[in-house]
Design a protein around this motif. Structure first.
Motif, mmCIF file in Angstrom:
data_model
loop_
_atom_site.group_PDB
_atom_site.id
_atom_site.type_symbol
_atom_site.label_atom_id
_atom_site.label_comp_id
_atom_site.label_asym_id
_atom_site.label_seq_id
_atom_site.Cartn_x
_atom_site.Cartn_y
_atom_site.Cartn_z
ATOM 1 N N PHE A 9 0.842 -1.189 0.000
ATOM 2 C CA PHE A 9 0.000 0.000 0.000
ATOM 3 C C PHE A 9 0.879 1.242 0.000
ATOM 4 O O PHE A 9 1.628 1.488 0.953
ATOM 5 N N HIS A 12 1.225 8.414 -0.221
ATOM 6 C CA HIS A 12 0.991 9.393 -1.276
ATOM 7 C C HIS A 12 1.583 10.728 -0.874
ATOM 8 O O HIS A 12 1.455 11.141 0.276
ATOM 9 N N PRO A 29 -3.012 6.375 2.715
ATOM 10 C CA PRO A 29 -4.361 6.678 2.215
ATOM 11 C C PRO A 29 -5.416 6.682 3.323
ATOM 12 O O PRO A 29 -6.401 7.394 3.238
ATOM 13 N N TRP A 30 -5.216 5.856 4.346
ATOM 14 C CA TRP A 30 -6.258 5.704 5.365
ATOM 15 C C TRP A 30 -6.096 6.671 6.550
ATOM 16 O O TRP A 30 -6.849 6.592 7.509
ATOM 17 N N VAL A 75 -5.208 12.327 2.354
ATOM 18 C CA VAL A 75 -4.788 12.176 0.953
ATOM 19 C C VAL A 75 -5.725 12.942 0.009
ATOM 20 O O VAL A 75 -5.323 13.346 -1.086
ATOM 21 N N MET A 76 -6.929 13.200 0.457
ATOM 22 C CA MET A 76 -7.891 13.953 -0.358
ATOM 23 C C MET A 76 -7.759 15.471 -0.157
ATOM 24 O O MET A 76 -8.582 16.231 -0.655
ATOM 25 N N ASP A 78 -4.975 17.098 -1.045
ATOM 26 C CA ASP A 78 -3.944 17.596 -1.957
ATOM 27 C C ASP A 78 -4.448 18.882 -2.620
ATOM 28 O O ASP A 78 -5.544 18.903 -3.175
#
Ligand code: FAD
Ligand code: FES
Ligand code: FES
Lengths: 177, 328
Positions: A9, A12, A29-30, A75-76, A78
């Motif tokens: 995994f 990012h 990501p989590w 991660v969202m 960015d």
């Protein structure tokens, strides 16, 4: 933070503006924005109450809008512009909403306070609340387990016009955010 | 939360090509992340759809609106065209969740939010919606918030959305796109009743993306009202809610829409009852008769019998408020 718990995994790389500063981060990501702020960046002003969107203690501003950091994946974020309670003051000059919370003694234990203040600044940016009843309804996403609501309402009511003026000055580029 | 892969497509076809049974789209994340933290949703791959160009609200040729799936609930409720032409939708959205959540939540995600049944949320107990065939503890358990209409032996959960109740009343149309192409689904057909497959909330296939919601021109501007009854004054899910809309000619009802939330596995409409009101004058008697007719087949459980009367009274109140202009 270059090692990953599980090589399959990927981490990012994200870039964002946090309290006026550009930051490059590697995130899993989590990881939620709340955990990254508190654990990875040591910005512990933003609080974890419920971790499920139910209390508002984790409220931060994303592109000027209030959101729950516990239900936001880092991660969202960015490219986002984030402001936490640590970024509201201008040097030693408190934001009018912070000043008003002090003036009205709008807290008891203080745990909900950073979320309340960020939420109230978001409320001012929205420009939708005029009356005390509207403030109450539009601040209902922030619970206070101490029940300091009377003073919170008074603090928000008083600072709302000044915060709104500051918000429009910022959006017109008049004040350095 | 289980580990997962993450990707962020930039267009719809890329998003669809990535989709599969083990993946989930993520929009606002306000429901999906909650369920992932509870270990109820365990996707292996999240497809972030916040970068897709689905953020516009535009007028259609017929005079309706086409709302992109990624428009936030807050932006939609406060959109000038929605406030002016579909006040029922604005009211319903603003009655739901909190300002923070409405800033995050998307139009598409709102339709696909899952039930708030406590047994569904508790992975230590059986639940046919979560684990098909495992049983339904709500039927004989604590069922105060559960369904009184359209439930099955297998599931008594309700759909929790406020926005969807208004969309049902307004005859919205859902635009979707999958690997097989595009299609539209009438709102009334979008969500399902549980029957023997409560794991399926709606008609969407795994690879299908909601791209937009279309509203027909009729917004019932003069006479509509959304009434939400809940355990506290704000920031709580509906026990019962009613979206009521009337088209009046003097005091004669020319058209009417009535949709109920909090009572069934989907927003509940009864077109026969609506039809029976058309041509009738606005009167308390007629509203009471309609309210009783809608609930005629209600099957309350041990703890939610109160919802039958509550729903009837809420219908009468919502229709009366709609008739007098919806300002209540
Ligand atoms: C504390 C709390 C209180 C709440 N109170 C209320 C309330 O009172 N009333 C109410 O109505 N709601 C309420 N909500 C629910 C909230 O409205 C929903 O969580 C929200 O609308 C979901 O939207 P989202 O964009 O965040 O969805 P996500 O969490 O991102 O996604 C939800 C589901 O939809 C899928 N999905 C999302 N977008 C698409 C798309 N375009 N195409 C296909 N699939 C998609 C995802 O894969 C996922 O399965 C509450 C939520 C919380 C946490
Ligand atoms: S910690 Fe995020 S809402 Fe409670
Ligand atoms: S001051 Fe203690 S929770 Fe609000």
């Amino acid at each position: 933070m270059s090692e990953t718990t599980n090589q399959a995994f990927a981490e990012h790389a994200i870039a964002l503006t946090l309290n006026g500063q550009s930051r490059q981060l590697n995130v899993q990501p989590w990881s939620t924005l709340l955990d990254v702020l508190r654990e990875q960046l040591d910005l512990v002003g933003t609080k974890k109450g419920c971790d499920h969107g139910q209390c508002g203690a984790c409220t931060v501003l994303r592109d000027g809008k209030r959101v729950n950091a516990c239900l936001t994946l880092a991660v969202m974020c960015d490219g986002a512009e984030l402001t936490t309670i640590e970024g509201l003051a201008d040097g030693d000059t408190l934001h009018p909403m912070q000043q008003s919370f002090i003036k009205h003694d709008a807290f008891q234990c203080g745990y909900c306070t950073p979320g309340q203040i960020c939420s109230a600044v978001g409320l001012a940016n929205e420009g939708r609340a005029q009356t005390a009843d509207q403030i109450k309804e539009l601040m209902s996403g922030n619970l206070c387990r101490c029940g300091a609501y009377t003073n919170i309402l008074a603090a928000v009511e008083e600072a709302l016009p000044q915060s709104a003026a500051k918000a429009s000055a910022v959006s017109e580029g008049g004040i350095d955010a | 939360m289980n580990p997962f892969h993450y990707s962020k497509p930039v267009d719809v076809s890329q998003a669809i090509s990535l989709a599969g049974a083990a993946s989930r789209f993520i929009a606002g994340g306000t429901n999906l992340l909650d369920l992932m933290k509870e270990n109820i949703a365990r996707p292996e791959h999240l497809i972030d759809i916040t970068g897709l160009p689905l953020k516009d609200v535009r007028e259609t040729a017929s005079g309706g609106l086409l709302i992109g799936a990624m428009v936030s609930n807050a932006d939609l409720a406060w959109h000038p065209l929605v406030e002016q032409r579909y006040p029922l939708l604005s009211q319903a959205i603003l009655a739901g969740a909190s300002p923070q959540l409405r800033n995050m939540a998307s139009t598409g995600g709102n339709l696909l939010q899952r039930t708030r049944c406590y047994y569904f949320y508790d992975s230590a107990v059986p639940c046919n919606k979560r684990e098909p065939g495992s049983g339904c503890p709500a039927k004989d358990g604590l069922n105060r918030i559960h369904a009184i209409l359209g439930a099955s032996e297998d599931c008594v959960a309700t759909h929790p959305s406020d926005m969807c109740v208004a969309l049902a009343a307004l005859d919205a149309v859902v635009h979707v796109e999958g690997r097989g192409g595009k299609r539209t689904i009438e709102f009334a057909d979008f969500h399902r009743l549980p029957e023997d497959a409560p794991q399926r909330d709606n008609q969407l296939a795994d690879d299908e993306l909601i791209t937009a919601i279309e509203l027909p021109p009729q917004g019932f501007v003069a006479h509509s009202h959304y009434l939400k009854i809940r355990d506290r004054a704000s920031y709580a899910f509906a026990l019962v809610s009613v979206a009521a809309a009337l088209e009046l000619d003097g005091d004669i009802i020319r058209d009417v829409r009535l949709a109920l939330g909090g009572v069934a596995h989907k927003p509940w409409r009864d077109k026969a009852v609506e039809q029976s009101l058309i041509g009738q004058p606005v009167s308390r008697e007629n509203f009471v008769a309609a309210a009783e007719a809608i609930l005629r087949d209600a099957k309350p459980l041990e703890h939610n019998a109160f919802k039958v009367k509550l729903a009837q009274r809420a219908i009468v109140r919502a229709l009366s408020d709609a008739a007098t202009g919806g300002k209540a």
